[in-house]
Design a protein around this motif. Sequence first.
Motif, PDB file in Angstrom:
ATOM      1  N   ALA A  73      -7.762 -11.394   5.556  1.00 47.20           N
ATOM      2  CA  ALA A  73      -6.691 -12.109   5.631  1.00 47.20           C
ATOM      3  C   ALA A  73      -5.952 -10.848   4.399  1.00 47.20           C
ATOM      4  O   ALA A  73      -5.941 -10.160   3.851  1.00 47.20           O
ATOM      5  CB  ALA A  73      -7.633 -12.686   3.494  1.00 47.20           C
ATOM      6  N   ALA A  74      -4.528 -11.319   4.481  1.00 48.90           N
ATOM      7  CA  ALA A  74      -3.168 -10.675   4.435  1.00 48.90           C
ATOM      8  C   ALA A  74      -2.299 -11.427   4.393  1.00 48.90           C
ATOM      9  O   ALA A  74      -1.965 -12.206   4.092  1.00 48.90           O
ATOM     10  CB  ALA A  74      -2.805  -9.477   5.888  1.00 48.90           C
ATOM     11  N   ALA A  87      10.917  -1.527   3.318  1.00 53.44           N
ATOM     12  CA  ALA A  87       9.679  -2.163   3.628  1.00 53.44           C
ATOM     13  C   ALA A  87       9.012  -2.574   3.037  1.00 53.44           C
ATOM     14  O   ALA A  87       9.512  -3.187   1.332  1.00 53.44           O
ATOM     15  CB  ALA A  87       9.017  -0.579   3.100  1.00 53.44           C
ATOM     16  N   LEU A  88       7.962  -3.811   3.735  1.00 46.22           N
ATOM     17  CA  LEU A  88       7.198  -5.195   3.239  1.00 46.22           C
ATOM     18  C   LEU A  88       5.638  -4.579   3.009  1.00 46.22           C
ATOM     19  O   LEU A  88       5.255  -4.082   3.957  1.00 46.22           O
ATOM     20  CB  LEU A  88       7.946  -5.890   4.086  1.00 46.22           C
ATOM     21  CG  LEU A  88       8.464  -6.698   4.111  1.00 46.22           C
ATOM     22  CD1 LEU A  88       8.950  -7.622   5.157  1.00 46.22           C
ATOM     23  CD2 LEU A  88       9.191  -6.771   2.557  1.00 46.22           C
ATOM     24  N   ARG A  89       5.522  -4.687   1.665  1.00 46.98           N
ATOM     25  CA  ARG A  89       4.377  -4.048   0.704  1.00 46.98           C
ATOM     26  C   ARG A  89       3.224  -4.944   1.401  1.00 46.98           C
ATOM     27  O   ARG A  89       3.927  -6.377   1.594  1.00 46.98           O
ATOM     28  CB  ARG A  89       4.259  -4.214  -0.344  1.00 46.98           C
ATOM     29  CG  ARG A  89       2.299  -3.582  -0.946  1.00 46.98           C
ATOM     30  CD  ARG A  89       2.630  -3.554  -1.984  1.00 46.98           C
ATOM     31  NE  ARG A  89       2.978  -4.456  -3.290  1.00 46.98           N
ATOM     32  CZ  ARG A  89       2.359  -5.229  -3.776  1.00 46.98           C
ATOM     33  NH1 ARG A  89       0.973  -5.315  -3.474  1.00 46.98           N
ATOM     34  NH2 ARG A  89       2.616  -6.323  -4.459  1.00 46.98           N
ATOM     35  N   ILE A  90       2.278  -4.828   1.972  1.00 49.53           N
ATOM     36  CA  ILE A  90       1.434  -5.239   2.704  1.00 49.53           C
ATOM     37  C   ILE A  90      -0.022  -5.243   2.231  1.00 49.53           C
ATOM     38  O   ILE A  90      -0.615  -3.743   1.005  1.00 49.53           O
ATOM     39  CB  ILE A  90       0.409  -5.249   4.029  1.00 49.53           C
ATOM     40  CG1 ILE A  90       1.753  -5.357   5.064  1.00 49.53           C
ATOM     41  CG2 ILE A  90      -0.720  -6.049   4.730  1.00 49.53           C
ATOM     42  CD1 ILE A  90       1.898  -5.437   6.011  1.00 49.53           C
ATOM     43  N   ASP A  91      -0.652  -6.389   1.607  1.00 47.47           N
ATOM     44  CA  ASP A  91      -2.082  -6.975   0.984  1.00 47.47           C
ATOM     45  C   ASP A  91      -2.693  -7.059   1.295  1.00 47.47           C
ATOM     46  O   ASP A  91      -2.722  -8.327   2.143  1.00 47.47           O
ATOM     47  CB  ASP A  91      -1.602  -7.422  -0.132  1.00 47.47           C
ATOM     48  CG  ASP A  91      -2.473  -8.162  -1.409  1.00 47.47           C
ATOM     49  OD1 ASP A  91      -3.945  -6.343  -1.338  1.00 47.47           O
ATOM     50  OD2 ASP A  91      -2.822  -8.819  -1.850  1.00 47.47           O
ATOM     51  N   CYS A  92      -4.163  -6.215   1.838  1.00 47.81           N
ATOM     52  CA  CYS A  92      -5.191  -6.871   2.603  1.00 47.81           C
ATOM     53  C   CYS A  92      -5.971  -6.438   2.041  1.00 47.81           C
ATOM     54  O   CYS A  92      -6.446  -5.311   3.193  1.00 47.81           O
ATOM     55  CB  CYS A  92      -5.122  -6.410   3.801  1.00 47.81           C
ATOM     56  SG  CYS A  92      -5.861  -6.912   5.098  1.00 47.81           S
ATOM     57  N   MET A 147       4.018 -14.040   1.184  1.00 45.64           N
ATOM     58  CA  MET A 147       3.654 -15.492   2.114  1.00 45.64           C
ATOM     59  C   MET A 147       2.346 -14.920   3.318  1.00 45.64           C
ATOM     60  O   MET A 147       2.350 -13.277   2.799  1.00 45.64           O
ATOM     61  CB  MET A 147       5.022 -15.961   3.565  1.00 45.64           C
ATOM     62  CG  MET A 147       5.580 -13.973   3.618  1.00 45.64           C
ATOM     63  SD  MET A 147       6.871 -14.003   4.938  1.00 45.64           S
ATOM     64  CE  MET A 147       8.167 -14.074   3.271  1.00 45.64           C
ATOM     65  N   PRO A 148       1.752 -16.100   3.774  1.00 41.85           N
ATOM     66  CA  PRO A 148       1.030 -14.988   4.303  1.00 41.85           C
ATOM     67  C   PRO A 148       1.193 -14.280   6.088  1.00 41.85           C
ATOM     68  O   PRO A 148       2.302 -14.268   6.401  1.00 41.85           O
ATOM     69  CB  PRO A 148       0.031 -16.119   4.865  1.00 41.85           C
ATOM     70  CG  PRO A 148       1.263 -17.267   4.176  1.00 41.85           C
ATOM     71  CD  PRO A 148       1.911 -16.990   4.057  1.00 41.85           C
ATOM     72  N   LEU A 149      -0.148 -13.032   6.026  1.00 42.44           N
ATOM     73  CA  LEU A 149       0.309 -12.209   7.285  1.00 42.44           C
ATOM     74  C   LEU A 149      -1.070 -12.830   8.601  1.00 42.44           C
ATOM     75  O   LEU A 149      -1.816 -12.497   7.525  1.00 42.44           O
ATOM     76  CB  LEU A 149       0.642 -10.703   6.962  1.00 42.44           C
ATOM     77  CG  LEU A 149       0.920  -9.476   8.222  1.00 42.44           C
ATOM     78  CD1 LEU A 149       2.008 -10.771   8.604  1.00 42.44           C
ATOM     79  CD2 LEU A 149       0.576  -7.995   6.966  1.00 42.44           C
ATOM     80  N   GLN A 150      -1.032 -12.503   9.029  1.00 42.66           N
ATOM     81  CA  GLN A 150      -1.695 -12.541  10.399  1.00 42.66           C
ATOM     82  C   GLN A 150      -1.783 -10.778  11.223  1.00 42.66           C
ATOM     83  O   GLN A 150      -1.071 -10.587  11.577  1.00 42.66           O
ATOM     84  CB  GLN A 150      -1.449 -13.167  11.136  1.00 42.66           C
ATOM     85  CG  GLN A 150      -2.467 -13.679  12.370  1.00 42.66           C
ATOM     86  CD  GLN A 150      -2.586 -14.565  13.733  1.00 42.66           C
ATOM     87  OE1 GLN A 150      -1.289 -14.558  14.030  1.00 42.66           O
ATOM     88  NE2 GLN A 150      -3.853 -15.067  14.355  1.00 42.66           N
ATOM     89  N   ILE A 151      -3.828 -10.229  10.561  1.00 43.07           N
ATOM     90  CA  ILE A 151      -3.410  -9.129  11.574  1.00 43.07           C
ATOM     91  C   ILE A 151      -4.797  -9.459  12.524  1.00 43.07           C
ATOM     92  O   ILE A 151      -5.391 -10.269  12.122  1.00 43.07           O
ATOM     93  CB  ILE A 151      -4.275  -8.165   9.802  1.00 43.07           C
ATOM     94  CG1 ILE A 151      -2.960  -8.285   9.116  1.00 43.07           C
ATOM     95  CG2 ILE A 151      -4.512  -6.946  10.848  1.00 43.07           C
ATOM     96  CD1 ILE A 151      -2.326  -7.185   9.347  1.00 43.07           C
ATOM     97  N   ALA A 152      -3.995  -9.273  13.728  1.00 41.87           N
ATOM     98  CA  ALA A 152      -4.742  -9.210  15.227  1.00 41.87           C
ATOM     99  C   ALA A 152      -4.840  -8.759  15.542  1.00 41.87           C
ATOM    100  O   ALA A 152      -6.523  -9.326  16.746  1.00 41.87           O
ATOM    101  CB  ALA A 152      -3.094 -10.023  16.431  1.00 41.87           C
TER     102      ALA A 152
END
Length: 173
Positions: A73-74, A87-92, A147-152
């Motif tokens: 989940a990210a 930049a956009l920070r990613i929380d994962c 917003m959600p982010l898909q880490i594929a």
Amino acid sequence: MNEATADPAPLIVTALFGAQDFAWLDGLRRRHFPPERNLVPAHCTLFHHLPPGLGPELKQRLSAATRGIPAPAARIAGVIDLGGGVALRIDCPGLEEIRDELADAFAPLLLPQDRAGWRPHVTIQNKVDRPAARRLLTQMRADFVPMPLQIAGLASWWYRGGPWDAHSRHMFA
């Protein structure tokens, strides 16, 4: 010659985004990154420089981290001021766990940049003058909604000074 000795280029490791998220992030990057410096598409770097001799082991470890495993989940969690860019920070947490395990495995081989604390992000703009960076930062912060982010998946790349050359791709289940 085997892979470990065939290519002297260092390896980069990145997270791969889902198709829709990639299209959106890469569109932002193409719009705001200086074109002459935008040699690679939108990405989240886990490691900037691994020795080329790690190629076979890296493939095995990335495969083990993704094969049959659900995508972590990210979310895009914030906007980061890079000084000369944004930049956009990613929380994962799941991706951080994978990165921590790889960092432990490769600890003696990591350069200072990859030993330092990891801040997962996607660079949207870089190497512009400060006023231009401030304008985009102000705009993106005003419009920002987490917003959600898909880490594929995960990928590794050969770095030869320009666009990256694919080394391996490993998709989550």
